[in-house]
Design a protein around this motif. Structure first.
Motif, mmCIF file in Angstrom:
data_model
loop_
_atom_site.group_PDB
_atom_site.id
_atom_site.type_symbol
_atom_site.label_atom_id
_atom_site.label_comp_id
_atom_site.label_asym_id
_atom_site.label_seq_id
_atom_site.Cartn_x
_atom_site.Cartn_y
_atom_site.Cartn_z
ATOM 1 N N TYR A 139 0.837 -1.191 0.000
ATOM 2 C CA TYR A 139 0.000 0.000 0.000
ATOM 3 C C TYR A 139 0.877 1.248 0.000
ATOM 4 N N PRO A 141 1.933 4.859 0.941
ATOM 5 C CA PRO A 141 1.673 5.776 2.064
ATOM 6 C C PRO A 141 0.902 7.000 1.601
ATOM 7 N N ASP A 142 0.159 7.582 2.534
ATOM 8 C CA ASP A 142 -0.693 8.732 2.204
ATOM 9 C C ASP A 142 0.088 9.911 1.668
ATOM 10 N N TRP A 143 1.279 10.141 2.202
ATOM 11 C CA TRP A 143 2.040 11.309 1.774
ATOM 12 C C TRP A 143 2.522 11.151 0.326
ATOM 13 N N SER A 145 0.686 9.155 -2.016
ATOM 14 C CA SER A 145 -0.512 9.122 -2.862
ATOM 15 C C SER A 145 -1.115 10.500 -3.067
ATOM 16 N N THR A 146 -0.923 11.409 -2.132
ATOM 17 C CA THR A 146 -1.468 12.761 -2.313
ATOM 18 C C THR A 146 -0.640 13.577 -3.313
#
Length: 149
Positions: A139, A141-143, A145-146
């Motif tokens: 997956y 990480p959010d940082w 994917s943004t």
């Protein structure tokens, strides 16, 4: 490679060796090109010389005013030339390193995702179900994917 008479589930099927070699060769060439772009800097004296000559040209442009040519040739045309040259300089500065985290940089994470999807499809087409099951998606990480598409 799998021997056709070998019943082992690992290895590369013979019919995929040519396609795999072409894909790996293309990936290697793309990596070498990207590495060359990243590691070859613009020489500092060249960049400074370009900026110095551009500023010298822009500062000396008003001294070439010829009253007989009219206001359009003395104001509009030099302004358009100035904007064009400054724009080319700004674009050259932005394109010096196309791999990074800026908005206009190339999205390398998307290219990695395409490569992973191609590898999954190659495993699926080869019938290597064990390799397909062992291929693990990580997956993002959010940082990351943004910042990516």
């Amino acid at each position: 490679m799998n021997d056709p008479y070998n019943g082992q589930p690992w290895g590369i099927k013979d019919r995929f060796v040519g396609a795999l070699a072409v894909l790996l060769g293309g990936m290697l060439e793309s990596f070498e090109t990207a590495n060359l772009v990243c590691t070859t800097p613009v020489p500092l004296p060249y960049a400074n010389l370009c900026k110095t000559l551009l500023m010298f040209f822009l500062l000396s442009l008003p001294f070439y005013v010829d009253v007989e040519l009219g206001w359009f040739a003395n104001t509009v045309i030099p302004s358009m030339i100035t904007l064009a040259l400054l724009g080319v300089d700004a674009i050259a500065t932005e394109l010096e390193n196309p791999f990074g985290d800026d908005i206009n940089d190339l999205d390398t994470l998307e290219q990695v995702h395409i490569l992973e999807c191609e590898a999954m499809e190659l495993l699926r087409q080869s019938g290597d179900n064990k390799g397909l099951d062992l291929f693990g998606w990580q997956y993002v990480p959010d940082w990351i994917s943004t910042r990516s598409c």
